[in-house]
Design an enzyme around this catalytic site. Structure first.
Site, PDB file in Angstrom:
ATOM      1  CG  ASP A 111      37.885  40.453  31.205  1.00  0.00           C
ATOM      2  OD1 ASP A 111      37.068  40.487  32.131  1.00  0.00           O
ATOM      3  OD2 ASP A 111      37.811  41.201  30.209  1.00  0.00           O
ATOM      4  CG  HIS A 276      38.397  40.664  36.982  1.00  0.00           C
ATOM      5  ND1 HIS A 276      37.841  39.506  36.478  1.00  0.00           N
ATOM      6  CD2 HIS A 276      38.702  41.434  35.896  1.00  0.00           C
ATOM      7  CE1 HIS A 276      37.801  39.571  35.150  1.00  0.00           C
ATOM      8  NE2 HIS A 276      38.311  40.726  34.786  1.00  0.00           N
TER       9      HIS A 276
END
Length: 296
Positions: A111, A276
């Site tokens: 990320d 995620h």
């Protein structure tokens, strides 16, 4: 006691521009640096780092502006945008590794950390030997790929891109609701982030609203400028690259592997069946990918 990575020591390490980062360091062998994402701290790597430490020196910093690392508003006469440019944050990581005795190292990021890792690999190709990026697109490609109603999934990107004042006040009004929203929305296996770890993440974010917003705001400004300059110059990643992503490219209408291939000639792009927070939800998948990368 708050959760920690077993066998790792927490150290305060000098970075760039007088900033100091907190890093968990453990293991011995060739160095690997692991950079966390949003809304997390270095603790997101606890499972992966413990495995890699069997035969690597593993360094897991909190990025500037996050966790227990410094959160400068200005530094060295730079504007806040430049303070949180991925170029500046990448220089932190190179300086931290050097301070720990490593002039060359493998680098993985998730990320936000993947954006820092991407910039470090472009700016310091003689330093970063291998690069792994988890569940992200390069900043320039991300903004170009998002459009129409599908872009609603990235509402936080647009919110935190606004001029200083409004986003900070809105998020600070209920930071646990804001940051907890992403922990809930993005996790396919919520149990992978247990209550004590979640509490660490929320406390860290609660204490860092201005710097987190500044990090995101830089990605809508100075980071795009830097990526565009590299694209125009034909600069590409020179090292072996591994990218792990969910299948959100298809949902949003773009080919993630093709976008990454434009930057990385030596690329292995893998679509993974996880949420995620893949380093916490499926650490074995991430470890396999990183060990495969390090063997290239």
């Amino acid at each position: 006691m708050p959760p920690a990575i077993p066998g790792f020591d927490l150290r305060r390490v000098p970075a760039a521009d007088g900033v100091t980062l907190t890093a968990a360091v453990g293991g011995s062998g060739p160095p690997v640096v692991l950079l966390h994402g949003f809304p997390q701290t270095h603790l997101m790597w606890r499972h992966v780092a413990a495995d890699l430490a069997a035969d690597h020196t593993v360094i897991c910093p909190d990025l500037r502006g996050y966790g227990a690392s410094d959160k400068p508003a200005e530094a060295g006469g730079m504007t806040t945008d430049a303070v949180y440019a991925k170029r500046t944050m990448a220089a932190d990581i190179v300086a931290v590794a050097a301070a720990l005795g490593h002039d060359r190292f493998a680098l993985a990021g998730h990320d936000r950390g993947a954006l820092v890792a991407f910039r470090a690999a472009l700016d310091h190709p003689g330093t970063v030997t291998h690069l792994a990026c988890l569940d992200v697109l390069p900043t320039l490609d991300m903004w170009e790929a998002m459009h129409g109603t599908t872009a609603a999934v990235g509402f936080h990107l647009y919110l935190m891109a606004q001029p200083p004042g409004l986003p900070e006040r809105m998020i600070a009004a209920d930071p646990d609701l804001f940051f907890g929203h992403f922990l809930d929305l993005w996790a396919r296996a919520p149990e992978a982030v247990p209550a004590d770890v979640r509490a660490v993440y929320l406390a860290a974010c609660r204490a860092a609203v201005p710097s987190i917003v500044a990090d995101y705001r830089a990605s809508a400004g100075i980071d795009v400028t830097h990526d565009a300059a590299d694209r125009a110059a034909g600069n590409r990643l020179r090292m072996p690259v591994a990218v792990l992503q969910q299948d959100w490219g298809a949902a949003l209408g773009f080919d993630a592997a093709a976008l990454w291939s434009a930057w990385a000639p030596d690329l292995r792009h893998t679509t993974v069946d996880t949420g995620h927070f893949m380093a916490e939800e499926s650490p074995a998948t991430v470890v396999r990918a990183l060990r495969d990368l390090l063997a290239r």
